[in-house]
Structure formats: structure tokens, C-alpha cells
Design an enzyme around this catalytic site. Structure first.
Site, PDB file in Angstrom:
ATOM      1  N   GLU A   1      -2.320  -7.301   7.118  1.00  0.00           N
ATOM      2  CA  GLU A   1      -1.022  -7.286   7.797  1.00  0.00           C
ATOM      3  C   GLU A   1      -1.042  -8.157   9.052  1.00  0.00           C
ATOM      4  OE1 GLU A   1       2.011  -7.332   7.661  1.00  0.00           O
ATOM      5  OE2 GLU A   1       2.600  -5.234   7.328  1.00  0.00           O
TER       6      GLU A   1
ATOM      7  N   HIS B   1       0.826  -1.207   0.000  1.00  0.00           N
ATOM      8  CA  HIS B   1       0.000   0.000   0.000  1.00  0.00           C
ATOM      9  C   HIS B   1       0.868   1.267   0.000  1.00  0.00           C
ATOM     10  CE1 HIS B   1       0.986   0.912   4.193  1.00  0.00           C
ATOM     11  NE2 HIS B   1       0.907  -0.395   4.398  1.00  0.00           N
TER      12      HIS B   1
END
Length: 210
Positions: free
Chosen positions: A82, A9
Site C-alpha cells: 500500500e 485484502h
């Protein structure tokens, strides 16, 4: 041949503040958005069957910026989020080191010794299992063409560990995975071949420097 494009990201507010995010989230910065668009421009000549994104907004929004005006299906995969850092999330590196110096050091310098229990986090072994499961499901669905996976730095390291059987103690070996950096791995049904790892040539800082 399946071409697996990987990216992290874009830069977020907490990245800039040096705060761990994990399962928590923060907004993309202007630079994070810009670099996602630049990556989209870099990839604009390639046809993607699917974009697979982490369920975290910072990854999903990055995927949308990469699409530009193209209508590419985005599939949200919860298992690509994550690693959970538990009580470390939202705290700065300095704050974490003050309260959990040994375990924070172990996570980055000796991950095979890392203990997730004191701060109620996810273990590296459990984390790797869920990421590998997600990748295996993606491979079962795709045998050829181009796909893009938009996820997180530790997830990409876990994927590389899966691709090339890298042990936990060597997870952080170079390259460093910057936000919106580009990796390309080719899968022929038998082996994963490194084509590009953590490349940043499209990013704002390189364009300015050049």
C-alpha cells in the site's frame, strides 16, 4: 490472452476501527478470513499459474486463504504494498482530520492537490510509478492464462489508472474497492479490457442478504 484477477485484502482490525494502515499492518478479522475463503471458493474452478501478493501480512494471509487447499505459487512483490501514509498510519480518520484537515481532505477529494510532505508520507506520483513498475514486470512474465493479484485498495486504483490512463484527479472515481472484492481485466498484448470491477457477489453480506 492474459486474465488478470485483482482483489484487495480481507477486512482487518484497523479497517473496522477506521484506522489507516499503509505500510503498517493489522490482523484479518473473522469476516475478512471468511470472505477470503468465499472468494477462494468462487475462483476454485479456474487454474492460476501464479498469485502475486503484496508483502504486507494482511494481503499475504488473504492470498493463502484464497488458495484453500490448492498448491498455487505465491510470489511476494514488495512494490505492490500500500501507499505509505507516514504519520497518519495507525490513526483514525477523526484523529487525522483534527491535525491534517486540508491534506486529508485533498487526498480523497482532490488527490492532484495532495501534499505528502507535512506527514512524511509517499507522494502519489512516486507511488504510482512503483506500482506501474510492478505491473509491467508481471506482464513481461505472463502473456496468457490466469493470474491473481492480492493487494490494497489504493494500489488497485493505481493499477486501474495505469490500465486506462486515468489522471490522478480521477483516481477515486467509482467503483469503490471493498476488501476481497473481485475485478477481472483481460490483456491482449495491446489493450486492457474491463470484464469485472469491484464485484462482491461472493461476499458474506450478499450471501446473508440473499
Amino acid at each position: 490472452m492474459l486474465n488478470i484477477y485483482l482483489t484487495r485484502h480481507g477486512e482487518t482490525k484497523w479497517n473496522r476501527e477506521n484506522r489507516l494502515q499503509g505500510w503498517r499492518d493489522s490482523e484479518l478479522t473473522d469476516e475478512g478470513v471468511e470472505n477470503a475463503v468465499l472468494l477462494g471458493n468462487r475462483l476454485s474452478e479456474f487454474e492460476f499459474t501464479t498469485i502475486y501478493s503484496s508483502s504486507s501480512n494482511r494481503a499475504l494471509n488473504t492470498a493463502k486463504y484464497i488458495c484453500l487447499d490448492r498448491e498455487i505459487p505465491i510470489v511476494v512483490v514488495e512494490e505492490l504494498k500500500e501507499i505509505s501514509f507516514g504519520e497518519w498510519e495507525g490513526r483514525t480518520q477523526a484523529e487525522i482530520e483534527e491535525d491534517f484537515q486540508e491534506e486529508y481532505s485533498n487526498f480523497w477529494l482532490a488527490p492532484h492537490k495532495y501534499n505528502h510532505l507535512p506527514h512524511n508520507a509517499e507522494s502519489l506520483s512516486e507511488f504510482k510509478i512503483r506500482v506501474e513498475k510492478a505491473m509491467k514486470n508481471i506482464l513481461e512474465t505472463n502473456s496468457s492464462g490466469n493470474i491473481l493479484i492480492v493487494t490494497h485498495g489504493v494500489v488497485i486504483k493505481a493499477l486501474m489508472s495505469f490500465f486506462w490512463n486515468i489522471p490522478i484527479e480521477k483516481m477515486w472515481d467509482p467503483p469503490f474497492i471493498e476488501g476481497t472484492s473481485l475485478s477481472l481485466i483481460r490483456w491482449n498484448g495491446i489493450e486492457f479490457h474491463k470484464e469485472l470491477l469491484g464485484d462482491t457477489l461472493h461476499m458474506r453480506k450478499h450471501i446473508i442478504e440473499s
